[in-house]
Enzyme design. Structure first.
Site, PDB file in Angstrom:
ATOM      1  N   PRO A 194      57.433  71.899  27.917  1.00 42.64           N
ATOM      2  CA  PRO A 194      56.654  71.924  29.150  1.00 42.64           C
ATOM      3  C   PRO A 194      57.094  70.900  30.186  1.00 42.64           C
ATOM      4  O   PRO A 194      57.449  69.770  29.857  1.00 42.64           O
ATOM      5  CB  PRO A 194      55.223  71.639  28.681  1.00 42.64           C
ATOM      6  CG  PRO A 194      55.344  71.033  27.339  1.00 42.64           C
ATOM      7  CD  PRO A 194      56.611  71.562  26.751  1.00 42.64           C
ATOM      8  N   ASN A 195      57.058  71.359  31.417  1.00 38.52           N
ATOM      9  CA  ASN A 195      57.321  70.578  32.624  1.00 38.52           C
ATOM     10  C   ASN A 195      58.777  70.197  32.822  1.00 38.52           C
ATOM     11  O   ASN A 195      59.138  69.657  33.862  1.00 38.52           O
ATOM     12  CB  ASN A 195      56.430  69.326  32.686  1.00 38.52           C
ATOM     13  CG  ASN A 195      54.966  69.689  32.672  1.00 38.52           C
ATOM     14  OD1 ASN A 195      54.535  70.527  33.453  1.00 38.52           O
ATOM     15  ND2 ASN A 195      54.205  69.107  31.763  1.00 38.52           N
TER      16      ASN A 195
ATOM     17  N   ARG B 128      60.190  66.247  39.630  1.00 37.81           N
ATOM     18  CA  ARG B 128      59.059  65.440  39.148  1.00 37.81           C
ATOM     19  C   ARG B 128      59.492  64.034  38.758  1.00 37.81           C
ATOM     20  O   ARG B 128      60.560  63.839  38.209  1.00 37.81           O
ATOM     21  CB  ARG B 128      58.382  66.120  37.960  1.00 37.81           C
ATOM     22  CG  ARG B 128      59.232  66.104  36.691  1.00 37.81           C
ATOM     23  CD  ARG B 128      58.564  66.778  35.512  1.00 37.81           C
ATOM     24  NE  ARG B 128      57.604  65.914  34.873  1.00 37.81           N
ATOM     25  CZ  ARG B 128      57.503  65.756  33.562  1.00 37.81           C
ATOM     26  NH1 ARG B 128      58.291  66.417  32.744  1.00 37.81           N
ATOM     27  NH2 ARG B 128      56.605  64.955  33.068  1.00 37.81           N
TER      28      ARG B 128
ATOM     29  N   TYR C 131      62.781  60.641  35.260  1.00 39.94           N
ATOM     30  CA  TYR C 131      63.581  61.779  34.825  1.00 39.94           C
ATOM     31  C   TYR C 131      64.826  62.047  35.655  1.00 39.94           C
ATOM     32  O   TYR C 131      65.591  62.951  35.339  1.00 39.94           O
ATOM     33  CB  TYR C 131      62.705  63.040  34.788  1.00 39.94           C
ATOM     34  CG  TYR C 131      61.533  62.897  33.857  1.00 39.94           C
ATOM     35  CD1 TYR C 131      61.719  62.892  32.479  1.00 39.94           C
ATOM     36  CD2 TYR C 131      60.240  62.750  34.344  1.00 39.94           C
ATOM     37  CE1 TYR C 131      60.647  62.755  31.614  1.00 39.94           C
ATOM     38  CE2 TYR C 131      59.166  62.617  33.480  1.00 39.94           C
ATOM     39  CZ  TYR C 131      59.377  62.615  32.127  1.00 39.94           C
ATOM     40  OH  TYR C 131      58.309  62.465  31.268  1.00 39.94           O
TER      41      TYR C 131
ATOM     42  N   ASN D 137      63.931  69.203  23.262  1.00 37.65           N
ATOM     43  CA  ASN D 137      63.059  68.280  23.972  1.00 37.65           C
ATOM     44  C   ASN D 137      61.750  69.030  24.156  1.00 37.65           C
ATOM     45  O   ASN D 137      61.626  69.854  25.052  1.00 37.65           O
ATOM     46  CB  ASN D 137      63.652  67.860  25.319  1.00 37.65           C
ATOM     47  CG  ASN D 137      62.797  66.823  26.028  1.00 37.65           C
ATOM     48  OD1 ASN D 137      61.634  66.632  25.692  1.00 37.65           O
ATOM     49  ND2 ASN D 137      63.369  66.174  27.013  1.00 37.65           N
TER      50      ASN D 137
ATOM     51  N   ALA E   5      55.741  66.905  26.088  1.00 32.95           N
ATOM     52  CA  ALA E   5      54.478  66.376  25.570  1.00 32.95           C
ATOM     53  C   ALA E   5      54.059  67.024  24.254  1.00 32.95           C
ATOM     54  O   ALA E   5      53.302  66.420  23.485  1.00 32.95           O
ATOM     55  CB  ALA E   5      53.381  66.544  26.617  1.00 32.95           C
TER      56      ALA E   5
ATOM     57  N   GLU F   7      65.895  66.129  17.859  1.00 31.26           N
ATOM     58  CA  GLU F   7      64.864  65.844  18.855  1.00 31.26           C
ATOM     59  C   GLU F   7      65.451  64.915  19.911  1.00 31.26           C
ATOM     60  O   GLU F   7      66.044  63.894  19.565  1.00 31.26           O
ATOM     61  CB  GLU F   7      63.671  65.179  18.169  1.00 31.26           C
ATOM     62  CG  GLU F   7      62.554  64.780  19.090  1.00 31.26           C
ATOM     63  CD  GLU F   7      61.432  64.046  18.358  1.00 31.26           C
ATOM     64  OE1 GLU F   7      60.684  63.326  19.047  1.00 31.26           O
ATOM     65  OE2 GLU F   7      61.299  64.165  17.123  1.00 31.26           O
TER      66      GLU F   7
ATOM     67  N   HIS G 264      64.805  63.013  23.935  1.00 32.38           N
ATOM     68  CA  HIS G 264      63.926  62.662  25.051  1.00 32.38           C
ATOM     69  C   HIS G 264      64.759  61.971  26.112  1.00 32.38           C
ATOM     70  O   HIS G 264      65.651  61.178  25.790  1.00 32.38           O
ATOM     71  CB  HIS G 264      62.793  61.740  24.590  1.00 32.38           C
ATOM     72  CG  HIS G 264      61.935  62.368  23.548  1.00 32.38           C
ATOM     73  ND1 HIS G 264      60.974  63.303  23.853  1.00 32.38           N
ATOM     74  CD2 HIS G 264      61.928  62.226  22.205  1.00 32.38           C
ATOM     75  CE1 HIS G 264      60.402  63.702  22.726  1.00 32.38           C
ATOM     76  NE2 HIS G 264      60.970  63.071  21.710  1.00 32.38           N
TER      77      HIS G 264
ATOM     78  N   ARG H 286      56.758  53.703  26.978  1.00 37.30           N
ATOM     79  CA  ARG H 286      55.765  54.387  27.795  1.00 37.30           C
ATOM     80  C   ARG H 286      54.386  54.299  27.144  1.00 37.30           C
ATOM     81  O   ARG H 286      54.161  53.476  26.271  1.00 37.30           O
ATOM     82  CB  ARG H 286      56.232  55.831  28.023  1.00 37.30           C
ATOM     83  CG  ARG H 286      57.578  55.846  28.771  1.00 37.30           C
ATOM     84  CD  ARG H 286      58.053  57.200  29.120  1.00 37.30           C
ATOM     85  NE  ARG H 286      57.121  57.840  30.041  1.00 37.30           N
ATOM     86  CZ  ARG H 286      57.131  59.139  30.288  1.00 37.30           C
ATOM     87  NH1 ARG H 286      57.999  59.937  29.697  1.00 37.30           N
ATOM     88  NH2 ARG H 286      56.255  59.653  31.126  1.00 37.30           N
TER      89      ARG H 286
END
Length: 138
Positions: A10-11, A18, A23, A72, A75, A96, A98, A105
């Site tokens: 998502p996103n 964004r 990012y 990735n 969330a 995985e 990121h 964070r």
């Protein structure tokens, strides 16, 4: 020729738009072109979804015939037992990744429901985390 799927959650369709301070300002589609050029001897494919079910369906689809998945999950990394279970259920190794260092964070981002079922975790190297993930699968 190795077959590797890059799978974004998502996103991540909004990369380049964004939160550029976290990012970056490059879209994933632009970056993916550079990955395809760099790994011309790899059959690279890309899929993105904002839907947890679609991510699970894609893992099931490729999870017994591809040579690897670079995931990735955004969330969903911190919330989805179901995606973690899907990774455990397939034979294809999953890395995985990121973009940001999630440990710098918010506290809720420090736990992953995916990591224990993944070949490894790469984080904090910006979009280059994907390149590192692909290299780990080759």
């Amino acid at each position: 020729m190795k077959k590797i799927l890059v799978l974004n959650g998502p996103n991540l369709n909004l990369l380049g738009v964004r939160e550029k301070s976290i990012y970056g300002d490059q879209s994933f589609e632009e970056y993916f072109k550079s990955l395809k050029a760099r790994f011309a001897d790899v059959d690279l494919s890309y899929f993105q979804s904002n839907s947890e079910g679609a991510i699970i369906d894609k893992l099931h689809e490729v999870g017994f015939e591809y040579d690897g998945v670079v995931l990735n999950a955004g969330a969903y990394t911190h919330t989805s037992v179901a995606i973690g279970d899907a990774i455990a259920a397939i034979k294809t190794p999953v890395v995985e990744v990121h973009i940001s260092n999630v440990h710098q964070r918010e506290a809720f981002r420090h736990h992953s429901y995916l990591s224990k079922n993944c070949k490894g975790v790469i984080l904090g190297f910006g979009l280059d985390s994907y390149r590192l993930g692909i290299e780990s699968l080759i």
